[in-house]
Scaffold this motif. Sequence first.
Motif, PDB file in Angstrom:
ATOM      1  N   MET A 327       0.859  -1.183   0.000  1.00  0.00           N
ATOM      2  CA  MET A 327       0.000   0.000   0.000  1.00  0.00           C
ATOM      3  C   MET A 327       0.897   1.235   0.000  1.00  0.00           C
ATOM      4  O   MET A 327       1.713   1.418   0.904  1.00  0.00           O
ATOM      5  CB  MET A 327      -0.893   0.006   1.241  1.00  0.00           C
ATOM      6  N   THR A 328       0.759   2.049  -1.036  1.00  0.00           N
ATOM      7  CA  THR A 328       1.699   3.158  -1.164  1.00  0.00           C
ATOM      8  C   THR A 328       1.003   4.437  -1.600  1.00  0.00           C
ATOM      9  O   THR A 328      -0.150   4.422  -2.053  1.00  0.00           O
ATOM     10  CB  THR A 328       2.819   2.791  -2.161  1.00  0.00           C
ATOM     11  N   ASP A 340      -2.777  -0.009  -3.980  1.00  0.00           N
ATOM     12  CA  ASP A 340      -2.025  -1.223  -3.656  1.00  0.00           C
ATOM     13  C   ASP A 340      -1.220  -1.593  -4.897  1.00  0.00           C
ATOM     14  O   ASP A 340      -1.773  -2.065  -5.888  1.00  0.00           O
ATOM     15  CB  ASP A 340      -2.980  -2.351  -3.273  1.00  0.00           C
ATOM     16  N   PHE A 341       0.071  -1.376  -4.852  1.00  0.00           N
ATOM     17  CA  PHE A 341       0.908  -1.553  -6.037  1.00  0.00           C
ATOM     18  C   PHE A 341       0.900  -2.991  -6.562  1.00  0.00           C
ATOM     19  O   PHE A 341       1.152  -3.222  -7.751  1.00  0.00           O
ATOM     20  CB  PHE A 341       2.346  -1.128  -5.718  1.00  0.00           C
ATOM     21  N   TRP A 346       0.861   0.915 -12.338  1.00  0.00           N
ATOM     22  CA  TRP A 346       1.374   2.266 -12.164  1.00  0.00           C
ATOM     23  C   TRP A 346       2.791   2.313 -12.712  1.00  0.00           C
ATOM     24  O   TRP A 346       3.636   1.484 -12.355  1.00  0.00           O
ATOM     25  CB  TRP A 346       1.374   2.700 -10.704  1.00  0.00           C
ATOM     26  N   ASN A 347       3.062   3.305 -13.563  1.00  0.00           N
ATOM     27  CA  ASN A 347       4.403   3.449 -14.135  1.00  0.00           C
ATOM     28  C   ASN A 347       4.861   4.896 -13.980  1.00  0.00           C
ATOM     29  O   ASN A 347       4.371   5.783 -14.681  1.00  0.00           O
ATOM     30  CB  ASN A 347       4.404   3.057 -15.615  1.00  0.00           C
ATOM     31  N   PRO A 348       5.803   5.160 -13.066  1.00  0.00           N
ATOM     32  CA  PRO A 348       6.260   6.539 -12.846  1.00  0.00           C
ATOM     33  C   PRO A 348       6.965   7.136 -14.053  1.00  0.00           C
ATOM     34  O   PRO A 348       7.135   8.348 -14.142  1.00  0.00           O
ATOM     35  CB  PRO A 348       7.213   6.404 -11.650  1.00  0.00           C
ATOM     36  N   ARG A 349       7.376   6.287 -15.013  1.00  0.00           N
ATOM     37  CA  ARG A 349       8.073   6.792 -16.200  1.00  0.00           C
ATOM     38  C   ARG A 349       7.119   7.428 -17.219  1.00  0.00           C
ATOM     39  O   ARG A 349       7.561   7.924 -18.251  1.00  0.00           O
ATOM     40  CB  ARG A 349       8.864   5.652 -16.848  1.00  0.00           C
TER      41      ARG A 349
END
Length: 547
Positions: A327-328, A340-341, A346-349
């Motif tokens: 959980m982030t 919840d990853f 989810w892609n920060p790029r």
Amino acid sequence: MSPALPAFRTSPGPGRKRRLPSLRRTVMMSSKARQSSRDPPPSGTGAGGEGSARGSSCRATRGIGMVLWILWRPFGFSRRLLKLESHSITESKSLIPLAWTSLTQTLSKAPGILLLGQRKIFSTMPEIETHERDSELFSPPSDVRGMTKLDRTAFKKTVSIPVLKVRKEVVSKLMPSLKRAALQRPGIKRVIEDPEDKESRLIMLDPYKMFTHDSFEKAELSVLEQLNVNPQISEYNLQLTYENFKSEEILRAVLPEGQDVTSGFSRVGHIAHLNLRDHQLPFKHLIGEVMIDKNPGITSAVNKINSIDNTYRNFQMEVLSGEQNMMTKVRENNYTYEFDFSKVYWNPRLSTEHSRITELLKPGDVLFDVFAGVGPFAIPVAKKNCTVFANDLNPESHKWLLHNCKLNKVDQKVKVFNLDGKDFLQGPIKEELMQLLSLSKERKPSVHIVMNLPAKAIEFLSAFKSLLDEQPCSSEILPIVHCYSFSKDANPTEDVRQRAGAVLGISLEACSSVHLVRNVAPNKEMLCITFQIPAAVLYKNQTRNPV
């Protein structure tokens, strides 16, 4: 009898009055010297040897009699300029080979100077790149190679560092002037107490720049003189530990020599997301520990162990080290997202791409986000006072999309759906388009449809074919599609354009643009094709131009 050949002598040059290249030590010649260097030395073996014309002999003679400035920096000695001088030499042909040989022998004895006989010019030993030299001095002990269980105590090492002894009261005044000379190494203090004199301090100096007091530049020596500091350099045995090494240095020392080193990762809140290769897997837990140790705020390291699932766009992961909590919370472009990853995509790029699309919309426009995830397109667009319809098939993504809309206070501007992409296109999108396109031209907003599912999004374009029954409207308000795709083709732009056109049954050559989003892997690109849906595609019973 011919006069004796004058001996060459070396004498210190004029210090550092002339700035010379720092990446490579080079030979500086006058224009005449450079011309002479192009004429081969009269050795009797090259073109024009002893039998060549007098003009060639004279040019060779001038080449020998020239003044050369050579930047000399043999390893272990200070950098300085040497001036090689000679007096005039007789033009006697019999002395020319001897003179050349004498010059060659003299220079060959000087450490760090090579004669490149093939090209007949002088050069110095090529400079070793800083990061390569760093790896020699500031690398962990060699006996950690092959370690699979992290032992931090095994990384102790002692290195010899040049230091300058100064009175403690002048340190603050002196340090700004020693930026060039001082040691620049993360985790190591540049100023330490002198173990033999409590009233003095030792300034750590760069071991690749500073060897003796001659290594100081003129301006630095001037400041030292003003502050009454002796420029004499001493050596100090510095104890390095695990804390002093960078993650890349540790992994390079541990992993098999010559293998790729993982020092980068995707950061998702407190989680370091790695994508390890096969040769790194025996060291995976050690790598995870190093990532946590060397990156403040990271408390968990995970590795992807399978491909992204095309249905829900999530993947299985293994916790390599640290806490199990997935959980982030992340912050992107001034918006907050929680999820919840382990259960969503989810892609920060893609942060830059999210911003790029957001900037295309104006207040009052409409966005349909077919594969919305947890909201990185939908939420920023909604903040611009646009109307947003966001959908995702993954129940976890749907849940966190609702949560993040409330978290960012746009829940009243975003309508959220939990449908298959095709059902969303042929259901809610179709209904909304019929209403939007029936408005008068003055009231019609721009309509954008984002389809960010690179592995399969192009296949969903077929849902637009004959989607609407009514008569076509002005092309100015036809929806604009932003469709993402991967490509391994040698010409990825044309590949994506042709595949999208094939699905729609119409050529997109003249009415689309393709944007390169990022390089995903060697020979694999992620791209976004943008086009306005042709009326011939969107409406039934319309004539299409074939692909």
